[in-house]
Design a protein around this motif. Structure first.
Motif, PDB file in Angstrom:
ATOM      1  N   ARG A   1      49.338  31.208  33.823  1.00 53.23           N
ATOM      2  CA  ARG A   1      47.942  31.320  34.256  1.00 53.23           C
ATOM      3  C   ARG A   1      47.698  32.728  34.772  1.00 53.23           C
ATOM      4  NH1 ARG A   1      47.105  28.144  39.969  1.00 53.23           N
ATOM      5  NH2 ARG A   1      48.740  29.201  41.100  1.00 53.23           N
ATOM      6  N   TYR A   2      46.446  33.095  34.752  1.00 52.13           N
ATOM      7  CA  TYR A   2      46.002  34.418  35.185  1.00 52.13           C
ATOM      8  C   TYR A   2      45.782  34.370  36.693  1.00 52.13           C
ATOM      9  CZ  TYR A   2      43.054  38.614  35.221  1.00 52.13           C
ATOM     10  OH  TYR A   2      42.534  39.853  35.449  1.00 52.13           O
ATOM     11  N   VAL A   3      46.322  35.336  37.427  1.00 49.95           N
ATOM     12  CA  VAL A   3      46.144  35.348  38.879  1.00 49.95           C
ATOM     13  C   VAL A   3      45.443  36.608  39.372  1.00 49.95           C
ATOM     14  CG1 VAL A   3      48.067  33.782  39.365  1.00 49.95           C
ATOM     15  CG2 VAL A   3      48.506  36.231  39.227  1.00 49.95           C
ATOM     16  N   GLY A   4      44.985  37.439  38.435  1.00 50.87           N
ATOM     17  CA  GLY A   4      44.277  38.651  38.827  1.00 50.87           C
ATOM     18  C   GLY A   4      42.814  38.360  39.145  1.00 50.87           C
ATOM     19  N   GLU A   5      42.123  39.373  39.572  1.00 54.83           N
ATOM     20  CA  GLU A   5      40.686  39.259  39.810  1.00 54.83           C
ATOM     21  C   GLU A   5      39.983  39.125  38.474  1.00 54.83           C
ATOM     22  OE1 GLU A   5      39.088  39.244  42.797  1.00 54.83           O
ATOM     23  OE2 GLU A   5      41.047  39.249  43.767  1.00 54.83           O
TER      24      GLU A   5
END
Length: 90
Positions: free
Chosen positions: A82-86
């Motif tokens: 999963r993507y955890v960046g802004e």
């Protein structure tokens, strides 16, 4: 040794997989976990999860992905990410 020939390439019954660039894009567009793929053993699933987390694979170069390897009740080894960046980091 036996050599096989054929006038055309035999049918491929392997399951198609999405490219890592497609998977990275899917991760950026949802807040949910995305199935990367299933593997024959846990070590491979762990290795791919590590490569995603550390940005080794070009599609995940920016180090803003989380990935985990799991083994299902059926004994299938899978890597999820999963993507955890802004959201503006895309």
């Amino acid at each position: 040794m036996s050599i096989r020939t054929a006038p055309a390439l035999p049918a491929d019954y392997g399951k198609p997989t999405a490219s890592h660039y497609d998977l990275a894009a899917a991760m950026r567009n949802t807040d949910e976990w995305v199935l990367v793929s299933g593997y024959t053993n846990r070590r491979t699933a762990l290795n791919i999860a590590s490569k995603i987390r550390n940005g080794v694979l070009p599609a995940y170069r920016r180090h803003i992905y989380e990935a985990r390897a799991i083994t299902t009740a059926e004994g299938v080894h899978e890597t999820w990410g999963r993507y955890v960046g802004e959201r503006g980091d895309q």
